[in-house]
Design an enzyme around this catalytic site. Structure first.
Site, PDB file in Angstrom:
ATOM      1  N   PHE A  35      17.432  12.760  -1.194  1.00  0.00           N
ATOM      2  CA  PHE A  35      18.289  13.018  -1.745  1.00  0.00           C
ATOM      3  C   PHE A  35      19.287  12.333  -2.253  1.00  0.00           C
ATOM      4  O   PHE A  35      19.419  12.812  -3.082  1.00  0.00           O
ATOM      5  CB  PHE A  35      19.045  14.302  -0.554  1.00  0.00           C
ATOM      6  CG  PHE A  35      20.125  15.139  -1.244  1.00  0.00           C
ATOM      7  CD1 PHE A  35      19.417  16.255  -2.785  1.00  0.00           C
ATOM      8  CD2 PHE A  35      21.709  15.581  -1.387  1.00  0.00           C
ATOM      9  CE1 PHE A  35      20.998  16.947  -3.080  1.00  0.00           C
ATOM     10  CE2 PHE A  35      21.999  16.236  -1.627  1.00  0.00           C
ATOM     11  CZ  PHE A  35      21.783  17.096  -2.856  1.00  0.00           C
ATOM     12  N   TYR A  37      19.070   9.412  -3.332  1.00  0.00           N
ATOM     13  CA  TYR A  37      18.529   8.601  -4.706  1.00  0.00           C
ATOM     14  C   TYR A  37      18.512   9.745  -5.697  1.00  0.00           C
ATOM     15  O   TYR A  37      18.766   9.372  -6.680  1.00  0.00           O
ATOM     16  CB  TYR A  37      17.073   7.849  -4.081  1.00  0.00           C
ATOM     17  CG  TYR A  37      16.385   7.288  -5.512  1.00  0.00           C
ATOM     18  CD1 TYR A  37      16.829   5.908  -5.476  1.00  0.00           C
ATOM     19  CD2 TYR A  37      15.345   8.701  -5.775  1.00  0.00           C
ATOM     20  CE1 TYR A  37      15.799   5.292  -6.833  1.00  0.00           C
ATOM     21  CE2 TYR A  37      15.179   7.313  -7.196  1.00  0.00           C
ATOM     22  CZ  TYR A  37      15.221   5.883  -7.436  1.00  0.00           C
ATOM     23  OH  TYR A  37      14.404   5.843  -8.609  1.00  0.00           O
ATOM     24  N   LEU A  84       6.645  12.854 -11.844  1.00  0.00           N
ATOM     25  CA  LEU A  84       7.574  14.600 -11.962  1.00  0.00           C
ATOM     26  C   LEU A  84       8.863  14.852 -12.903  1.00  0.00           C
ATOM     27  O   LEU A  84       9.534  13.626 -12.029  1.00  0.00           O
ATOM     28  CB  LEU A  84       6.583  15.487 -11.067  1.00  0.00           C
ATOM     29  CG  LEU A  84       5.420  15.675 -10.378  1.00  0.00           C
ATOM     30  CD1 LEU A  84       5.004  16.631  -9.798  1.00  0.00           C
ATOM     31  CD2 LEU A  84       5.078  16.453 -11.979  1.00  0.00           C
ATOM     32  N   GLU A 117       2.238  24.205  -6.039  1.00  0.00           N
ATOM     33  CA  GLU A 117       2.017  23.601  -4.951  1.00  0.00           C
ATOM     34  C   GLU A 117       3.014  23.083  -3.947  1.00  0.00           C
ATOM     35  O   GLU A 117       4.127  23.103  -4.358  1.00  0.00           O
ATOM     36  CB  GLU A 117       1.294  22.548  -5.452  1.00  0.00           C
ATOM     37  CG  GLU A 117      -0.395  23.016  -6.481  1.00  0.00           C
ATOM     38  CD  GLU A 117      -0.932  21.775  -7.389  1.00  0.00           C
ATOM     39  OE1 GLU A 117      -0.913  21.029  -6.668  1.00  0.00           O
ATOM     40  OE2 GLU A 117      -1.371  22.274  -7.926  1.00  0.00           O
ATOM     41  N   LYS A 119       5.094  19.401  -2.715  1.00  0.00           N
ATOM     42  CA  LYS A 119       4.711  18.044  -3.241  1.00  0.00           C
ATOM     43  C   LYS A 119       4.743  17.326  -2.191  1.00  0.00           C
ATOM     44  O   LYS A 119       5.634  17.478  -0.843  1.00  0.00           O
ATOM     45  CB  LYS A 119       6.287  17.986  -4.544  1.00  0.00           C
ATOM     46  CG  LYS A 119       6.260  17.122  -4.735  1.00  0.00           C
ATOM     47  CD  LYS A 119       7.722  16.738  -5.397  1.00  0.00           C
ATOM     48  CE  LYS A 119       7.515  15.117  -6.338  1.00  0.00           C
ATOM     49  NZ  LYS A 119       7.701  13.943  -5.718  1.00  0.00           N
ATOM     50  N   ARG A 140      -0.877   4.035  -7.306  1.00  0.00           N
ATOM     51  CA  ARG A 140       0.286   4.656  -8.867  1.00  0.00           C
ATOM     52  C   ARG A 140       0.602   3.164  -9.209  1.00  0.00           C
ATOM     53  O   ARG A 140       0.513   3.056 -10.412  1.00  0.00           O
ATOM     54  CB  ARG A 140       0.859   5.433  -8.321  1.00  0.00           C
ATOM     55  CG  ARG A 140       2.026   5.836  -9.809  1.00  0.00           C
ATOM     56  CD  ARG A 140       3.074   7.445 -10.046  1.00  0.00           C
ATOM     57  NE  ARG A 140       3.858   6.842  -9.059  1.00  0.00           N
ATOM     58  CZ  ARG A 140       5.182   7.521  -8.739  1.00  0.00           C
ATOM     59  NH1 ARG A 140       4.832   8.839  -9.121  1.00  0.00           N
ATOM     60  NH2 ARG A 140       6.006   6.915  -8.065  1.00  0.00           N
ATOM     61  N   LYS A 290       2.859  23.995 -12.199  1.00  0.00           N
ATOM     62  CA  LYS A 290       2.565  23.880 -12.762  1.00  0.00           C
ATOM     63  C   LYS A 290       1.138  24.624 -13.832  1.00  0.00           C
ATOM     64  O   LYS A 290       1.707  25.249 -13.470  1.00  0.00           O
ATOM     65  CB  LYS A 290       0.730  22.875 -12.429  1.00  0.00           C
ATOM     66  CG  LYS A 290       1.273  21.622 -11.604  1.00  0.00           C
ATOM     67  CD  LYS A 290      -0.138  20.688 -10.469  1.00  0.00           C
ATOM     68  CE  LYS A 290       0.848  19.671  -9.937  1.00  0.00           C
ATOM     69  NZ  LYS A 290      -0.809  18.744  -9.590  1.00  0.00           N
ATOM     70  N   CYS A 411      17.354   1.943  37.294  1.00  0.00           N
ATOM     71  CA  CYS A 411      18.125   1.654  38.837  1.00  0.00           C
ATOM     72  C   CYS A 411      19.139   0.432  39.265  1.00  0.00           C
ATOM     73  O   CYS A 411      18.547   0.020  41.040  1.00  0.00           O
ATOM     74  CB  CYS A 411      16.813   0.472  38.366  1.00  0.00           C
ATOM     75  SG  CYS A 411      17.303  -1.012  37.327  1.00  0.00           S
ATOM     76  N   CYS A 431      12.219  -2.542  38.090  1.00  0.00           N
ATOM     77  CA  CYS A 431      12.896  -0.565  37.572  1.00  0.00           C
ATOM     78  C   CYS A 431      11.779  -0.030  36.925  1.00  0.00           C
ATOM     79  O   CYS A 431      10.760  -0.526  35.885  1.00  0.00           O
ATOM     80  CB  CYS A 431      13.693  -1.218  35.877  1.00  0.00           C
ATOM     81  SG  CYS A 431      13.984   0.222  35.461  1.00  0.00           S
TER      82      CYS A 431
END
Length: 666
Positions: A35, A37, A84, A117, A119, A140, A290, A411, A431
């Site tokens: 978010f 970025y 996108l 759809e 993401k 990619r 889309k 311990c 321990c």
């Protein structure tokens, strides 16, 4: 904002975006949230729109982020793998649909249908099939050129190596790690004191972009296919029909795809995905709208970075306020003490959150957390809950400061934080929280070398309460061991023999097995050689220890703290009673002819194993190293010596044969 201010801000934003894009796409180690970025990109995009004279083709608003990692072959995509266009409100989605409808009217298209759809939050990849068989896979990258990760993709079980139809096809999908698998991975990494993955997307990306496919094969990667990039011999008019065809061919297709006729149905689909996202087994960071008609897509076309026939709606991160009721500490298998926030239960992103990790002492101080504070909770990557803010204005004065414990809460042994580290550790060797890991190390090949006592057997012994501390290994009964396996008598006898044999080990193996922090095999040999028996080592003074070559003050302090613990003294006494050797078996050689000299061994020796040769060198006061450097004094070259020999020749290092080495140790 005047033009100069706008130009300066655009340049500053571009630098920030490029830096964070590199951390995200190339390094798989993001420093800010998705978010955060996205908001930088939105500000940059808006300024470039307002001041088009400062627009540049090199801006990440105009091209796909990401580069090809060194070590991978480059693959040029036949069809670019674009990103996108993101939008952050339903109003922006409506504006987008209105533009599409207007474009449809201009081209005499009566009805536009859409597919909405999920993401998927992962790493995009293209899969190429030739004559129906998987031929190549690539990331990619920058959209035009990606990385050849074919061998790594072959380890993903949901990628078919052969499809039904004998056709040439390129499909695009998203490689991801399911939520449950991601949580298990991070839990294991935390137990092993490894850095946690920031989110499932980066875990998936880092796993797929491994140079060693054996590492990738151990990661729980999955993939959902969401697009046909290119297909020979078949023609489709509908994207939805394409996805159904891919499913019939054996592809693991994105399971969430909603057919929509208008903006109202699109709005409902986005809302439904948002409501259901918590129940999905995989992480998402939005919903993609889309255009379904593939011929209309061609008319709409693309920009240099994004297709005009799709848009991604990004869901805002959900945050909730709650009360930090308490902070408790948990002890991991390696002894790291981790503070845990106990919260007033609150529902965030569909799940009830009642606790979350506070990582370490520094995190608590940075956030200025107090018990009783009102805090803001957010689910990072929709998976890990985290405290992102403290509401200091809501403090009543009754809040209480928290201090990390000075002793282990399990311990009671001393808890220490070494210089340069964020973690606080329990130092107790007995321990209960550390017992499994300590046992595994104690019996390992470099330590006591108890053959047959592997992780699985240790787990069974603990589950059946047959052992409760390290020394119990030496009190195990034949019948108890035999009961662990069907027809286990032979196994039991072999293990009993191996346990008894380990009692005669040299002192250095016992020192290694104790797992003293910073003390490995080499340091253990030095200590065994100097102190001759365990009692001398226990009573060794700090100044004496720190003067030993390759020990130094940090290791010396670790050794002193370890042997001052009552748990350590108790264990040593139990081992003595069990008959475990606590003396050095090494012949006493008062000859330091190799003192200050460093040897490197390469190739195969006829008379000695490398371990035997190393022991001889160390007995004469020398050191061995695995790498050739300017600090190397001698390279012992055996048969089939490789690159180390070449490097030693280039550096002018003295190269000796096995026979010359024998002459040196006479």
């Amino acid at each position: 904002m005047n033009k100069k201010q706008a130009k300066d801000r655009i340049e500053e934003l571009r630098k920030q975006v490029e830096y964070h894009a590199k951390r995200y796409y190339d390094d798989d180690r993001p420093e800010i949230s998705d978010f955060g970025y996205d908001m930088l990109m939105v500000e940059l995009r808006n300024l470039e729109k307002e001041y088009p004279e400062f627009l540049s083709s090199e801006s990440l608003t105009q091209k796909v982020g990401g580069h090809v990692k060194e070590g991978f072959e480059k693959v040029t995509h036949e069809v670019p793998l674009q990103s996108l266009q993101d939008v952050f409100s339903i109003e922006e989605v409506e504006e987008y649909v209105q533009k599409i409808e207007q474009k449809a009217k201009e081209n005499n298209i009566e009805k536009v249908k859409y597919v909405v759809e999920t993401k998927i939050d992962g790493l995009s990849a293209a899969l190429e099939y030739r004559n129906g068989k998987f031929f190549r896979g690539a990331t990619r990258g920058n959209g035009i050129v990606g990385e050849d990760v074919t061998q790594n993709l072959k380890t993903v079980s949901t990628i078919p190596m052969e499809i039904k139809d004998k056709i040439d096809i390129i499909v695009r999908g998203e490689v991801f790690i399911a939520k449950d698998d991601f949580e298990k991975m991070n839990q294991e990494r935390e137990e092993n004191e490894e850095e946690l993955f920031a989110n499932a997307r980066n875990a998936a990306a880092g796993s797929l972009r491994q140079l060693d496919s054996k590492i990738t094969s151990k990661r729980p990667l999955d993939i959902y296919i969401f697009n046909v990039q290119k297909i020979e011999g078949k023609e489709f008019n509908s994207h939805y029909d394409e996805l159904q065809y891919l499913e019939e061919q054996g592809f693991n297709v994105n399971p969430v795809r909603i057919y929509c006729n208008n903006i109202e149905e699109i709005r409902n689909a986005i809302e439904k995905i948002g409501q259901d996202r918590e129940n999905l087994t995989f992480g998402i960071d939005g919903a993609v709208v889309k255009v379904d008609d593939l011929r209309f897509r061609e008319i709409l076309g693309t920009t240099s970075k994004t297709p005009r026939w799709a848009v991604a709606y990004k869901y805002p991160p959900e945050k909730k306020e709650t009360i930090l009721k308490d902070i408790v500490c948990q002890v991991g298998r390696t002894g790291v003490i981790t503070p845990m926030a106990i919260l007033e239960p609150v529902k965030v992103a569909g799940s009830t959150i009642s606790k979350t990790t506070l990582h370490n002492e520094d995190f608590i101080k940075q956030k200025e957390l107090k018990v009783g504070d009102t805090v803001v909770i957010q689910k990072a990557g929709d998976v890990i809950p985290e405290i992102v803010e403290v509401k200091k204005d809501k403090r009543t004065g009754n809040e209480v400061d928290f201090e990390m414990p000075s002793v282990c809460p399990v311990c009671g042994a001393q808890a220490v934080r070494e210089e340069g580290e964020a973690a606080i550790r329990c130092t107790g060797i007995e321990c209960p929280a550390k017992l499994y890991r300590n046992l595994v190390h104690f019996v390992s090949r470099e330590a006591m070398n108890i053959d047959g006592l592997g992780e699985n057997i240790i787990g069974q012994l603990l589950e059946r309460n047959l052992i409760s501390n390290i020394a119990d290994i030496y009190t195990l009964k034949f019948e108890d061991i035999a009961s662990l396996k069907k027809n286990g008598k032979k196994f039991a006898q072999n293990l009993v023999d191996s346990i008894n044999k380990s009692k005669q080990n040299d002192l250095y193996r016992l020192i290694t097995a104790l797992g003293i922090r910073h003390v490995g095999v080499k340091a253990s040999k030095l200590l065994a050689r100097k102190y001759k028996n365990i009692d001398n080592l226990i009573n060794a003074e700090f100044d004496d220890l720190s003067m030993i070559n390759d020990i130094g003050p940090i290791v010396a302090n670790s050794i002193r703290e370890f042997f001052m613990q009552e748990q350590t003294k108790d264990l040593i006494e139990k081992l003595k009673q069990a008959g475990v050797n606590t003396k050095s078996l090494e012949e006493n050689i008062e000859d330091n002819r190799f003192e200050g000299k460093t040897f490197v061994l390469t190739g195969s020796l006829e008379t000695y194993t490398r371990g035997e040769a190393s022991n001889i060198i160390e007995r004469f006061g020398g050191k061995t190293s695995g790498t050739v450097s300017k600090k190397t004094d001698y390279l012992i070259a055996g048969e089939e010596a490789g690159s180390k020999l070449t490097k030693a020749q280039n550096l002018g290092i003295t190269i000796i044969s096995e026979q010359q080495f024998k002459e040196m140790i006479k």
